[in-house]
Design a protein around this motif. Structure first.
Motif, PDB file in Angstrom:
ATOM      1  N   SER A   3       0.838  -1.197   0.000  1.00 52.78           N
ATOM      2  CA  SER A   3       0.000   0.000   0.000  1.00 52.78           C
ATOM      3  C   SER A   3       0.872   1.246   0.000  1.00 52.78           C
ATOM      4  O   SER A   3       1.983   1.250   0.521  1.00 52.78           O
ATOM      5  CB  SER A   3      -0.934  -0.002   1.211  1.00 52.78           C
ATOM      6  OG  SER A   3      -0.199  -0.092   2.399  1.00 52.78           O
ATOM      7  N   SER A  40      -5.656   8.825   6.937  1.00 53.60           N
ATOM      8  CA  SER A  40      -5.553   7.470   6.399  1.00 53.60           C
ATOM      9  C   SER A  40      -5.413   6.450   7.515  1.00 53.60           C
ATOM     10  O   SER A  40      -4.848   6.727   8.573  1.00 53.60           O
ATOM     11  CB  SER A  40      -4.347   7.347   5.459  1.00 53.60           C
ATOM     12  OG  SER A  40      -3.145   7.443   6.191  1.00 53.60           O
ATOM     13  N   ARG A  41      -5.982   5.296   7.259  1.00 53.14           N
ATOM     14  CA  ARG A  41      -5.805   4.153   8.139  1.00 53.14           C
ATOM     15  C   ARG A  41      -5.484   2.953   7.257  1.00 53.14           C
ATOM     16  O   ARG A  41      -6.177   2.713   6.278  1.00 53.14           O
ATOM     17  CB  ARG A  41      -7.097   3.846   8.915  1.00 53.14           C
ATOM     18  CG  ARG A  41      -7.454   4.882   9.967  1.00 53.14           C
ATOM     19  CD  ARG A  41      -6.474   4.846  11.131  1.00 53.14           C
ATOM     20  NE  ARG A  41      -6.783   5.836  12.158  1.00 53.14           N
ATOM     21  CZ  ARG A  41      -6.332   7.090  12.155  1.00 53.14           C
ATOM     22  NH1 ARG A  41      -5.564   7.527  11.165  1.00 53.14           N
ATOM     23  NH2 ARG A  41      -6.648   7.918  13.130  1.00 53.14           N
ATOM     24  N   VAL A  42      -4.457   2.231   7.615  1.00 51.58           N
ATOM     25  CA  VAL A  42      -4.134   1.018   6.889  1.00 51.58           C
ATOM     26  C   VAL A  42      -4.071  -0.114   7.901  1.00 51.58           C
ATOM     27  O   VAL A  42      -3.361  -0.007   8.904  1.00 51.58           O
ATOM     28  CB  VAL A  42      -2.776   1.122   6.148  1.00 51.58           C
ATOM     29  CG1 VAL A  42      -2.454  -0.178   5.418  1.00 51.58           C
ATOM     30  CG2 VAL A  42      -2.783   2.296   5.184  1.00 51.58           C
ATOM     31  N   GLU A  43      -4.833  -1.139   7.664  1.00 48.56           N
ATOM     32  CA  GLU A  43      -4.868  -2.265   8.595  1.00 48.56           C
ATOM     33  C   GLU A  43      -4.893  -3.551   7.781  1.00 48.56           C
ATOM     34  O   GLU A  43      -5.875  -3.857   7.123  1.00 48.56           O
ATOM     35  CB  GLU A  43      -6.138  -2.158   9.451  1.00 48.56           C
ATOM     36  CG  GLU A  43      -6.309  -3.292  10.429  1.00 48.56           C
ATOM     37  CD  GLU A  43      -7.732  -3.387  10.974  1.00 48.56           C
ATOM     38  OE1 GLU A  43      -8.691  -3.048  10.247  1.00 48.56           O
ATOM     39  OE2 GLU A  43      -7.879  -3.832  12.122  1.00 48.56           O
ATOM     40  N   GLY A  93       4.016  -1.168   3.685  1.00 45.21           N
ATOM     41  CA  GLY A  93       3.085  -0.072   3.942  1.00 45.21           C
ATOM     42  C   GLY A  93       3.808   1.262   3.858  1.00 45.21           C
ATOM     43  O   GLY A  93       4.426   1.699   4.810  1.00 45.21           O
ATOM     44  N   VAL A 140       3.857   5.237   3.602  1.00 47.84           N
ATOM     45  CA  VAL A 140       3.063   6.432   3.865  1.00 47.84           C
ATOM     46  C   VAL A 140       3.980   7.632   3.676  1.00 47.84           C
ATOM     47  O   VAL A 140       5.075   7.669   4.233  1.00 47.84           O
ATOM     48  CB  VAL A 140       2.488   6.443   5.295  1.00 47.84           C
ATOM     49  CG1 VAL A 140       1.813   7.782   5.590  1.00 47.84           C
ATOM     50  CG2 VAL A 140       1.505   5.304   5.504  1.00 47.84           C
ATOM     51  N   SER A 189      -2.521   9.800  10.299  1.00 49.91           N
ATOM     52  CA  SER A 189      -2.246   8.561   9.584  1.00 49.91           C
ATOM     53  C   SER A 189      -1.825   7.469  10.553  1.00 49.91           C
ATOM     54  O   SER A 189      -1.092   7.717  11.507  1.00 49.91           O
ATOM     55  CB  SER A 189      -1.122   8.843   8.574  1.00 49.91           C
ATOM     56  OG  SER A 189      -0.325   7.712   8.374  1.00 49.91           O
ATOM     57  N   GLU A 197      -0.908   3.077  10.392  1.00 44.52           N
ATOM     58  CA  GLU A 197      -0.959   1.818   9.656  1.00 44.52           C
ATOM     59  C   GLU A 197      -0.473   0.678  10.521  1.00 44.52           C
ATOM     60  O   GLU A 197       0.330   0.875  11.433  1.00 44.52           O
ATOM     61  CB  GLU A 197      -0.152   1.895   8.364  1.00 44.52           C
ATOM     62  CG  GLU A 197       1.292   2.297   8.542  1.00 44.52           C
ATOM     63  CD  GLU A 197       2.084   2.168   7.246  1.00 44.52           C
ATOM     64  OE1 GLU A 197       1.525   1.675   6.255  1.00 44.52           O
ATOM     65  OE2 GLU A 197       3.252   2.526   7.251  1.00 44.52           O
ATOM     66  N   ASN A 200       0.029  -3.815  10.585  1.00 43.58           N
ATOM     67  CA  ASN A 200       0.019  -5.118   9.924  1.00 43.58           C
ATOM     68  C   ASN A 200       0.229  -6.199  10.983  1.00 43.58           C
ATOM     69  O   ASN A 200       1.100  -6.086  11.828  1.00 43.58           O
ATOM     70  CB  ASN A 200       1.157  -5.180   8.885  1.00 43.58           C
ATOM     71  CG  ASN A 200       1.317  -6.565   8.266  1.00 43.58           C
ATOM     72  OD1 ASN A 200       2.404  -7.124   8.215  1.00 43.58           O
ATOM     73  ND2 ASN A 200       0.232  -7.136   7.778  1.00 43.58           N
ATOM     74  N   PRO A 224       6.775  -1.532   7.347  1.00 43.92           N
ATOM     75  CA  PRO A 224       6.123  -0.224   7.376  1.00 43.92           C
ATOM     76  C   PRO A 224       7.157   0.833   7.002  1.00 43.92           C
ATOM     77  O   PRO A 224       8.334   0.692   7.313  1.00 43.92           O
ATOM     78  CB  PRO A 224       5.695  -0.068   8.832  1.00 43.92           C
ATOM     79  CG  PRO A 224       6.587  -0.983   9.605  1.00 43.92           C
ATOM     80  CD  PRO A 224       7.144  -2.020   8.670  1.00 43.92           C
ATOM     81  N   HIS A 235       2.829   3.636  13.219  1.00 43.56           N
ATOM     82  CA  HIS A 235       2.635   2.317  12.635  1.00 43.56           C
ATOM     83  C   HIS A 235       2.966   1.241  13.659  1.00 43.56           C
ATOM     84  O   HIS A 235       3.628   1.484  14.664  1.00 43.56           O
ATOM     85  CB  HIS A 235       3.468   2.137  11.366  1.00 43.56           C
ATOM     86  CG  HIS A 235       4.945   2.266  11.597  1.00 43.56           C
ATOM     87  ND1 HIS A 235       5.676   1.290  12.234  1.00 43.56           N
ATOM     88  CD2 HIS A 235       5.812   3.251  11.295  1.00 43.56           C
ATOM     89  CE1 HIS A 235       6.943   1.678  12.294  1.00 43.56           C
ATOM     90  NE2 HIS A 235       7.051   2.865  11.742  1.00 43.56           N
TER      91      HIS A 235
END
Ligand SMILES: Nc1ncnc2c1ncn2[C@@H]1O[C@H](COP(=O)(O)OP(=O)(O)OP(=O)(O)O)[C@@H](O)[C@H]1O
Ligand SMILES: [Mg+2]
Lengths: 386, 253
Positions: free
Chosen positions: A248, A259-262, A278, A280, A291, A293, A295, A310, A324
């Motif tokens: 991503s 933003s949110r990344v999960e 990930g 960003v 932001s 993120e 994982n 990340p 992150h």
């Protein structure tokens, strides 16, 4: 150039230019701008090139067919258009050679447009069944201002596939895109999702990757106005010998964006390989970026492999929040202990905890029917590994 | 009639790869069905360790002794077998299990302990009733196990499980801590309902005599230095409340 951007440019610089950031914010529509990867390049170092079946070196021949059924409720237009349609490629560059190859070689594109202000009575569902061979595809999902839509891209079957999905979420609109990679075990899929999220719009991406021999999916987000919001959720279950790679990129090129990344995966069996990158970027001169993120990987057996990277690049001091987290490991024995201390046998306790782990993410899917459908797919995949 | 006997129990807490520390240093205690034994003792004396070791918590290892349930050594059983044999532990810090709904968890648990799946409708009626008795909002059934529950909410759900599973021996580890006055009453009533038939033995670990006004103990034990340092009747609780543990801590050291 002072700031990285995924905005397409009139003239591409390919990878020849001096990158401002090491992140893959640059790209080109022309496959010849990219050298054939050898495997050591930053963006390819986790991908087993030999299993790309020639997608990366020009030897793949486009000879495949797909069966595509689109269920579109009122308020949605579906068109099949030729290469010269100006809407194609307007959301971002192909960032790697395979995606550029797809852009160079595709013949027809599918454009799904959600009319301004439309609130759809049911999701748009694109059933894509690959019927062997190699194919390059382009999809465009164009959600007009203030519209609200759920689009499901349900991908099954076998073959070698590469392409892009361009996503435009216009001012005040909301789009949830559920992309399901439920390919047959031998399929290969390399694709890029390019989202442009406008002022006060929300883009929610839910990626479910279960099938295939090799899946490499790169969701990228850029913002076109303040108050834009993007949430990327991913779930993968990677079995013996499967390679699932998610890359991503969130480019906070505007102020006051969120933003949110999960991404959550489970891996089981020999040489199951999960990769999460990930990226960003918080752009120069921006303020008020929020932001986060994260994982997580559940390694159900010891012979699995996880690469979790990340990558946060901040070019401004004015950040509201950025962070992150990444964690990989076995099932939590304290969770299991609690369930077992209530009489639940070990096997069942394991099943419950693994399902719970995925349910947390599946529960973010807005339609119950869809949640159940996805969970059923996850269940059947889990059953193979019990 | 059930007899639950802890004999010469020694146990270590597993700290790191090869780091461990002995906490239980020879615990002897017998609990018959119908009896309530209060265990009181200073912080860090090993009360929770005793509870966890009996339940089979993976961070503790028993090095000596036995725990017999009607003559059968439960230490030879797996964690879930112990629970199915009738041993229940209400934990001091109940575990959050994300994504597993409370209702799903409770049904799996009841099915395992009773040996057959209860009829869905019957079970949901039973569950609703039990939740109502403990003043638990029905909405909790859809939430993840203990996920984001407050301390007091977690404790109520431990007693909910106690009531549904009807064990032979219940170990309640500080179930009263963190409860407001009303909750303490509600939870105590739950324990008393479970005790009512006289078929359950209770080991009630607590720091306060408050709960003992509701759940009447037959015996009170002082736990210090990893063992039972003194035993007596209910009056011992009042002595401890006024005098503290100093005498026993010194004796143990
Ligand atoms: N992981 C650990 N590492 C080191 N010591 C530990 C660990 N876990 C427990 N202990 C120690 O074991 C001892 C016993 O702890 P336990 O939780 O059984 O006490 P307790 O009697 O229940 O105390 P409390 O009344 O505060 O609940 C304590 O001294 C504690 O610090
Ligand atoms: Mg304790």
């Amino acid at each position: 150039m002072t700031s990285p951007s995924t905005e397409p440019r009139a003239h591409s610089h390919g990878l020849g230019g001096i990158p401002f950031s090491k992140l893959a914010t640059h790209g080109s529509f022309d496959v010849n701008d990219f050298p054939v990867p050898a495997g050591r390049e930053e963006e390819w170092r986790f991908t087993p090139l030999r299993r790309l079946r020639g997608l990366h070196d020009g030897t793949a021949v486009a000879d495949g067919t797909d069966k595509v059924d689109i269920d579109a409720p009122a308020g949605v237009t579906v068109e099949t258009v030729g290469r010269d349609d100006e809407r194609i490629g307007a959301a971002g560059f192909p960032a790697d050679r395979v995606t550029a190859q797809a852009h160079t070689s595709f013949e027809k594109a599918t454009v799904v447009t959600v009319a301004q202000g439309a609130a759809l009575e049911r999701p748009v569902t694109i059933h894509r069944q690959a019927q062997g061979g190699t194919r390059y595809d382009q999809f465009v999902i164009d959600v007009k201002p203030l519209a609200e839509a759920i689009v499901v891209l349900n991908q099954t079957g076998t073959g070698v596939r590469a392409g892009s999905v361009d996503i435009h979420v216009a001012e005040g609109a909301r789009l949830t895109l559920v992309s399901v990679q439920d390919w047959d075990r031998d399929a290969v899929d390399v694709s890029q999702h390019n989202a442009q999220v406008a002022k006060d719009a929300t883009f929610k991406s839910i990626v479910i990757t279960l099938g295939g021999d090799l899946v490499r999916l790169s969701p990228k987000v850029a913002y076109k106005g303040r108050g834009a919001n993007a949430e990327l959720h991913g779930l993968y279950f990677t079995g013996d010998g499967q390679h699932h790679e998610h890359r991503s990129l969130i480019d906070h090129n505007m102020s006051n964006t969120r933003s949110r990344v999960e991404y959550k995966g489970a891996l089981s069996g020999k040489d199951a390989h999960g990769v999460w990158i990930g990226d960003v970027i918080i752009g120069e001169g921006t303020t008020g970026t929020d932001s986060y993120e994260h994982n997580r990987n559940l390694q159900l057996t010891d012979d699995t492999r996880v690469d979790s990277v990340p990558n946060l690049e901040i070019f401004t001091g004015e950040v509201e929040g950025a962070g992150h987290a990444a964690a990989s490991g076995r099932l939590d024995d304290i969770h299991l202990f609690y369930l077992r201390s209530r009489g639940i046998p070990e096997e069942e306790a394991r099943r419950l905890v693994i399902r719970g782990y995925f349910l947390e993410l599946v529960n973010r899917i807005p339609v119950e029917e869809l949640r159940e459908e996805i969970m059923a797919k996850v269940e059947s995949k889990l059953a193979e590994h019990e | 009639m059930t007899k639950f006997e802890i004999r010469g129990l020694r146990a270590d807490v597993l700290i790191g790869e090869d780091e461990r520390q002995e906490i239980l240093k020879g615990v002897d205690l017998t609990i018959n069905s119908g009896e309530t034994h209060a265990i009181m003792g200073p912080n860090g004396s090993g009360k929770s360790t005793l509870a966890y070791a009996i339940a089979g918590h993976p961070r503790y290892e028993i090095t000596e002794g036995e725990v017999l349930l009607d003559g059968e050594n439960i230490l030879e059983m797996s964690v879930d077998e112990r629970a199915r044999a009738g041993v229940f532990l209400a934990m001091q810090y109940p575990v959050e299990v994300p994504g597993v709904s409370m209702s799903n968890f409770l049904r799996s648990s009841v099915t395992a302990v009773r040996g057959e799946a209860p009829k869905l409708r019957q079970f949901s009626k039973e569950l609703q009733g039990a939740m109502k008795d403990l003043a638990i909002d029905p909405a909790f059934a859809a939430r993840g196990v203990n996920e984001g529950f407050s301390g007091g909410e977690k404790k109520r759900h431990e007693i909910l499980q106690l009531e549904l599973l009807k064990p032979k021996v219940a170990i309640l580890d500080e179930t009263d801590s963190g409860l407001d006055v009303d909750a303490l009453k509600v939870v105590s009533e739950g324990v008393n309902r479970a005790k009512a038939g006289g078929e359950m033995g209770v080991m009630l670990i607590t720091h306060y005599t408050r709960i003992l006004n509701y759940v009447k103990p037959d015996f009170v034990h002082v736990f210090a230095g990893g063992r039972v340092a003194e035993s007596g009747g209910p009056e011992l609780a009042d002595v401890l409340e006024s005098e503290g543990y100093e005498r026993f801590v010194k004796a143990g050291a």
